[in-house]
Design an enzyme around this catalytic site. Structure first.
Site, PDB file in Angstrom:
ATOM      1  CE  LYS A  71      -3.961  -2.251   2.609  1.00 24.95           C
ATOM      2  NZ  LYS A  71      -4.791  -1.922   4.015  1.00 24.95           N
ATOM      3  CE1 TYR A 124      -9.834  -2.766   0.821  1.00 28.25           C
ATOM      4  CE2 TYR A 124      -8.553  -1.071  -0.102  1.00 28.25           C
ATOM      5  CZ  TYR A 124      -8.341  -2.255   0.978  1.00 28.25           C
ATOM      6  OH  TYR A 124      -6.963  -2.914   1.261  1.00 28.25           O
ATOM      7  NE  ARG A 174      -6.597 -12.476   4.748  1.00 31.57           N
ATOM      8  CZ  ARG A 174      -6.831 -10.990   5.015  1.00 31.57           C
ATOM      9  NH1 ARG A 174      -6.819 -10.331   3.875  1.00 31.57           N
ATOM     10  NH2 ARG A 174      -7.767 -11.033   6.583  1.00 31.57           N
ATOM     11  CB  THR A 230      -7.093  -6.294   9.583  1.00 32.08           C
ATOM     12  OG1 THR A 230      -7.909  -7.166   9.095  1.00 32.08           O
ATOM     13  CG2 THR A 230      -7.424  -4.803   9.451  1.00 32.08           C
ATOM     14  NE  ARG A 241      -1.677  -5.724   7.267  1.00 29.91           N
ATOM     15  CZ  ARG A 241      -3.016  -6.111   6.686  1.00 29.91           C
ATOM     16  NH1 ARG A 241      -4.293  -7.191   7.583  1.00 29.91           N
ATOM     17  NH2 ARG A 241      -3.916  -5.636   5.701  1.00 29.91           N
ATOM     18  CB  VAL A 256      -6.427  -0.189  11.934  1.00 24.94           C
ATOM     19  CG1 VAL A 256      -6.836   0.889  11.865  1.00 24.94           C
ATOM     20  CG2 VAL A 256      -6.728  -1.035  11.015  1.00 24.94           C
ATOM     21  CG  ASN A 266      -2.727  -2.256   7.126  1.00 32.81           C
ATOM     22  OD1 ASN A 266      -3.595  -1.751   5.855  1.00 32.81           O
ATOM     23  ND2 ASN A 266      -3.664  -3.554   7.312  1.00 32.81           N
ATOM     24  CG  HIS A 298      -4.810  -6.164  -0.418  1.00 34.68           C
ATOM     25  ND1 HIS A 298      -6.111  -6.250   0.301  1.00 34.68           N
ATOM     26  CD2 HIS A 298      -5.343  -6.584  -1.517  1.00 34.68           C
ATOM     27  CE1 HIS A 298      -7.485  -6.755   0.192  1.00 34.68           C
ATOM     28  NE2 HIS A 298      -6.361  -7.032  -1.160  1.00 34.68           N
ATOM     29  CD  GLU A 310      -8.644  -8.781  -3.534  1.00 40.46           C
ATOM     30  OE1 GLU A 310      -7.299  -9.250  -3.581  1.00 40.46           O
ATOM     31  OE2 GLU A 310      -9.208  -8.857  -2.308  1.00 40.46           O
TER      32      GLU A 310
HETATM   33  N1  UDP Z   1      -8.962  -0.219   7.754  1.00 40.51           N
HETATM   34  C1  UDP Z   1      -9.276   0.795   8.674  1.00 40.51           C
HETATM   35  N2  UDP Z   1      -9.303   0.620  10.198  1.00 40.51           N
HETATM   36  C2  UDP Z   1     -10.615  -0.029  10.656  1.00 40.51           C
HETATM   37  C3  UDP Z   1     -10.561  -1.499   9.639  1.00 40.51           C
HETATM   38  C4  UDP Z   1      -9.869  -1.672   8.591  1.00 40.51           C
HETATM   39  O1  UDP Z   1      -8.331   1.699   7.581  1.00 40.51           O
HETATM   40  O2  UDP Z   1     -11.096   0.590  11.393  1.00 40.51           O
HETATM   41  C5  UDP Z   1      -8.607  -0.486   6.114  1.00 40.51           C
HETATM   42  C6  UDP Z   1      -7.074  -1.115   7.245  1.00 40.51           C
HETATM   43  O3  UDP Z   1      -6.241  -0.880   5.672  1.00 40.51           O
HETATM   44  C7  UDP Z   1      -7.655  -2.336   6.168  1.00 40.51           C
HETATM   45  C8  UDP Z   1      -8.696  -2.369   4.757  1.00 40.51           C
HETATM   46  O4  UDP Z   1      -8.897  -1.053   5.771  1.00 40.51           O
HETATM   47  O5  UDP Z   1      -6.468  -3.475   5.631  1.00 40.51           O
HETATM   48  C9  UDP Z   1      -9.597  -2.897   4.235  1.00 40.51           C
HETATM   49  O6  UDP Z   1     -10.122  -4.033   5.477  1.00 40.51           O
HETATM   50  P1  UDP Z   1     -10.243  -5.840   5.267  1.00 40.51           P
HETATM   51  O7  UDP Z   1     -11.053  -5.678   7.156  1.00 40.51           O
HETATM   52  O8  UDP Z   1     -10.608  -6.355   4.389  1.00 40.51           O
HETATM   53  O9  UDP Z   1      -8.977  -6.099   6.525  1.00 40.51           O
HETATM   54  P2  UDP Z   1      -7.466  -6.706   5.716  1.00 40.51           P
HETATM   55  O10 UDP Z   1      -8.233  -7.442   4.337  1.00 40.51           O
HETATM   56  O11 UDP Z   1      -6.425  -6.305   4.902  1.00 40.51           O
HETATM   57  O12 UDP Z   1      -6.844  -7.536   7.093  1.00 40.51           O
END
Ligand code: UDP
Length: 160
Positions: A20, A60, A96, A102, A113, A120, A123, A126, A137
């Site tokens: 990112k 997203y 993952r 996350t 991470r 958050v 992080n 992706h 994707e």
């Molecule tokens: N995110 C955020 N605030 C939150 C939760 C998520 O800014 O409270 C952002 C964070 O960058 C995260 C992305 O939104 O990576 C996508 O969220 P998701 O739940 O899909 O998490 P990921 O799959 O990236 O772990």
């Protein structure tokens, strides 16, 4: 258009991984590529892109009703992203695990991470979370012609 779905199973499983904008700014591109290479996965595509708001909103889309959606799209368009496709056995699930949770503060040390950040919104990485999202994707971020099919010389030392 999910155009290249068939055959992406077993050792040919593919996932979409992106460094990112915050990860690019913090010079984590090499570190993240290194971890996937070292693990034994195969790099199938890589490009540095300024993603359009349109693409990010679609990427997203499943989070559109979340309070952080607009801010997330803005964060993701604040600088270049390194978009990649990695291939290998269980690459989606393993990718993952390598990423961590996350939130960096919930992530174990030794995860990407967990080792690189605290917040958050920053992080760094992706990664697709399922076969379906990986297909969606990869189709969204890449043209089929941007994916390279090639043989890694160490394949027989990674897979028995
Ligand atoms: N995110 C955020 N605030 C939150 C939760 C998520 O800014 O409270 C952002 C964070 O960058 C995260 C992305 O939104 O990576 C996508 O969220 P998701 O739940 O899909 O998490 P990921 O799959 O990236 O772990």
């Amino acid at each position: 258009a999910h155009i290249f779905k068939s055959g992406w199973t077993g050792v040919n499983e593919r996932t979409f991984i992106a460094v990112k904008p915050d990860g690019v700014q913090r010079r984590l591109v090499g570190e993240i590529v290194r971890r996937f290479e070292k693990k034994g996965f195969k790099l199938v595509a890589l490009k540095l892109v300024m993603a359009s708001e349109e693409l990010l909103k679609e990427h997203y889309w499943h989070l559109r009703n979340r309070p952080f959606y607009n801010r997330l799209v803005r964060d993701m368009s604040s600088g270049p992203i390194v978009a990649m496709v990695w291939q290998g056995l269980d690459v989606i699930k393993t990718g993952r695990k390598m990423m961590g949770e996350t939130s960096p503060s919930d992530s174990m040390p030794a995860t990407i991470r967990g080792d690189n950040g605290v917040e958050v919104r920053r992080n760094a990485i992706h990664g697709s979370d399922s076969v379906e999202s990986a297909h969606r994707e990869i189709s969204l971020w890449f043209q089929e012609t941007e994916l390279s099919s090639w043989d890694v010389c160490s394949t027989n030392w990674i897979y028995s």
